[in-house]
Scaffold this motif. Structure first.
Motif, mmCIF file in Angstrom:
data_model
loop_
_atom_site.group_PDB
_atom_site.id
_atom_site.type_symbol
_atom_site.label_atom_id
_atom_site.label_comp_id
_atom_site.label_asym_id
_atom_site.label_seq_id
_atom_site.Cartn_x
_atom_site.Cartn_y
_atom_site.Cartn_z
ATOM 1 N N LYS A 31 18.799 18.770 57.433
ATOM 2 C CA LYS A 31 18.569 17.333 57.433
ATOM 3 C C LYS A 31 18.571 16.735 56.037
ATOM 4 O O LYS A 31 18.767 15.545 55.879
ATOM 5 C CB LYS A 31 17.240 17.016 58.110
ATOM 6 C CG LYS A 31 17.261 17.172 59.607
ATOM 7 C CD LYS A 31 15.943 16.664 60.178
ATOM 8 C CE LYS A 31 16.044 16.490 61.663
ATOM 9 N NZ LYS A 31 14.899 15.819 62.222
ATOM 10 N N THR A 32 18.342 17.551 55.014
ATOM 11 C CA THR A 32 18.252 17.007 53.659
ATOM 12 C C THR A 32 19.587 17.009 52.921
ATOM 13 O O THR A 32 19.660 16.532 51.792
ATOM 14 C CB THR A 32 17.230 17.797 52.819
ATOM 15 O OG1 THR A 32 17.683 19.151 52.678
ATOM 16 C CG2 THR A 32 15.849 17.764 53.449
ATOM 17 N N VAL A 33 20.635 17.532 53.545
ATOM 18 C CA VAL A 33 21.950 17.578 52.899
ATOM 19 C C VAL A 33 22.504 16.153 52.775
ATOM 20 O O VAL A 33 22.605 15.438 53.777
ATOM 21 C CB VAL A 33 22.929 18.461 53.700
ATOM 22 C CG1 VAL A 33 24.312 18.459 53.064
ATOM 23 C CG2 VAL A 33 22.395 19.881 53.830
ATOM 24 N N PRO A 34 22.859 15.738 51.557
ATOM 25 C CA PRO A 34 23.423 14.398 51.381
ATOM 26 C C PRO A 34 24.719 14.229 52.175
ATOM 27 O O PRO A 34 25.444 15.201 52.419
ATOM 28 C CB PRO A 34 23.701 14.318 49.875
ATOM 29 C CG PRO A 34 22.821 15.355 49.264
ATOM 30 C CD PRO A 34 22.696 16.436 50.288
ATOM 31 N N VAL A 60 28.052 15.807 50.935
ATOM 32 C CA VAL A 60 28.078 17.240 50.669
ATOM 33 C C VAL A 60 28.291 18.000 51.976
ATOM 34 O O VAL A 60 27.634 17.724 52.974
ATOM 35 C CB VAL A 60 26.741 17.704 50.020
ATOM 36 C CG1 VAL A 60 26.711 19.202 49.851
ATOM 37 C CG2 VAL A 60 26.534 17.002 48.691
ATOM 38 N N LYS A 61 29.215 18.955 51.948
ATOM 39 C CA LYS A 61 29.434 19.803 53.124
ATOM 40 C C LYS A 61 28.697 21.124 52.890
ATOM 41 O O LYS A 61 29.062 21.879 51.990
ATOM 42 C CB LYS A 61 30.919 20.057 53.343
ATOM 43 C CG LYS A 61 31.185 20.849 54.600
ATOM 44 C CD LYS A 61 32.659 21.063 54.834
ATOM 45 C CE LYS A 61 32.793 21.867 56.133
ATOM 46 N NZ LYS A 61 34.097 22.463 56.254
ATOM 47 N N VAL A 75 15.902 18.735 47.480
ATOM 48 C CA VAL A 75 14.616 18.098 47.214
ATOM 49 C C VAL A 75 14.786 16.594 46.984
ATOM 50 O O VAL A 75 13.935 15.802 47.389
ATOM 51 C CB VAL A 75 13.902 18.789 46.028
ATOM 52 C CG1 VAL A 75 12.607 18.075 45.684
ATOM 53 C CG2 VAL A 75 13.623 20.249 46.358
ATOM 54 N N LYS A 76 15.899 16.185 46.380
ATOM 55 C CA LYS A 76 16.119 14.761 46.103
ATOM 56 C C LYS A 76 16.193 13.920 47.378
ATOM 57 O O LYS A 76 15.929 12.729 47.348
ATOM 58 C CB LYS A 76 17.390 14.565 45.280
ATOM 59 C CG LYS A 76 17.236 15.009 43.855
ATOM 60 C CD LYS A 76 18.466 14.712 43.042
ATOM 61 C CE LYS A 76 18.238 15.171 41.619
ATOM 62 N NZ LYS A 76 19.328 14.814 40.739
ATOM 63 N N THR A 77 16.566 14.524 48.494
ATOM 64 C CA THR A 77 16.648 13.801 49.769
ATOM 65 C C THR A 77 15.673 14.389 50.796
ATOM 66 O O THR A 77 15.929 14.370 51.985
ATOM 67 C CB THR A 77 18.094 13.837 50.318
ATOM 68 O OG1 THR A 77 18.526 15.203 50.370
ATOM 69 C CG2 THR A 77 19.032 13.019 49.460
ATOM 70 N N ILE A 78 14.563 14.894 50.300
ATOM 71 C CA ILE A 78 13.599 15.588 51.157
ATOM 72 C C ILE A 78 13.016 14.680 52.242
ATOM 73 O O ILE A 78 12.654 15.145 53.316
ATOM 74 C CB ILE A 78 12.472 16.228 50.310
ATOM 75 C CG1 ILE A 78 11.755 17.326 51.101
ATOM 76 C CG2 ILE A 78 11.490 15.190 49.795
ATOM 77 C CD1 ILE A 78 12.568 18.561 51.326
#
Length: 132
Positions: free
Chosen positions: A1-4, A7-8, A18-21
């Motif tokens: 769920k935190t993958v931007p 980004v694949k 962590v930046k999109t936690i």
């Protein structure tokens, strides 16, 4: 769920960004991250103030179970399962020989450095085994 979104992720890997936690927040969590993904130190300290009875700087398996039970949202089965899985996996990977999950290790999860720490410990273990 935190993958931007741009980004694949690699197949069969579960990276944590962590930046999109905040995208990984779910019910029954500790609220150590707020809804914007900011670390909330008071909530982190609360984990140990409320649940670390044996040692003030670590959790036993029983204390971890107590924390999970206290944080349960009865109407959110997925969140309960998520919290259980996250914390039990962390405990299995990071407890010490006496069965304590240390505060510094839990903090390393929240700042993202725990994986580097585990990798370093694995390297040191391999090097030690070679010397024997």
């Amino acid at each position: 769920k935190t993958v931007p979104a741009n980004v694949k992720p690699p197949a069969f890997k579960f990276p944590i960004y962590v930046k999109t936690i905040q995208q990984g927040k779910h019910g029954s969590d500790t609220d150590v991250y707020d809804t914007n993904g900011r670390f909330v130190p008071e909530k982190f300290e609360e984990i140990f103030k409320k649940h670390a009875h044996t040692r003030p700087d670590a959790l036993t398996s029983k204390e971890l179970g107590e924390m999970l039970k206290a944080n349960r949202d009865p109407k959110d089965f997925k969140g309960r399962v998520g919290a259980f899985g996250e914390w039990r996996l962390l405990y299995a990977l990071c407890k010490d020989k006496e069965g304590f999950l240390h505060k510094e290790t839990v903090k390393a999860v929240y700042d993202g450095s725990v994986f580097e720490k585990l990798e370093q410990e694995k390297k040191e273990s391999k090097e030690f085994a070679k010397k024997k």
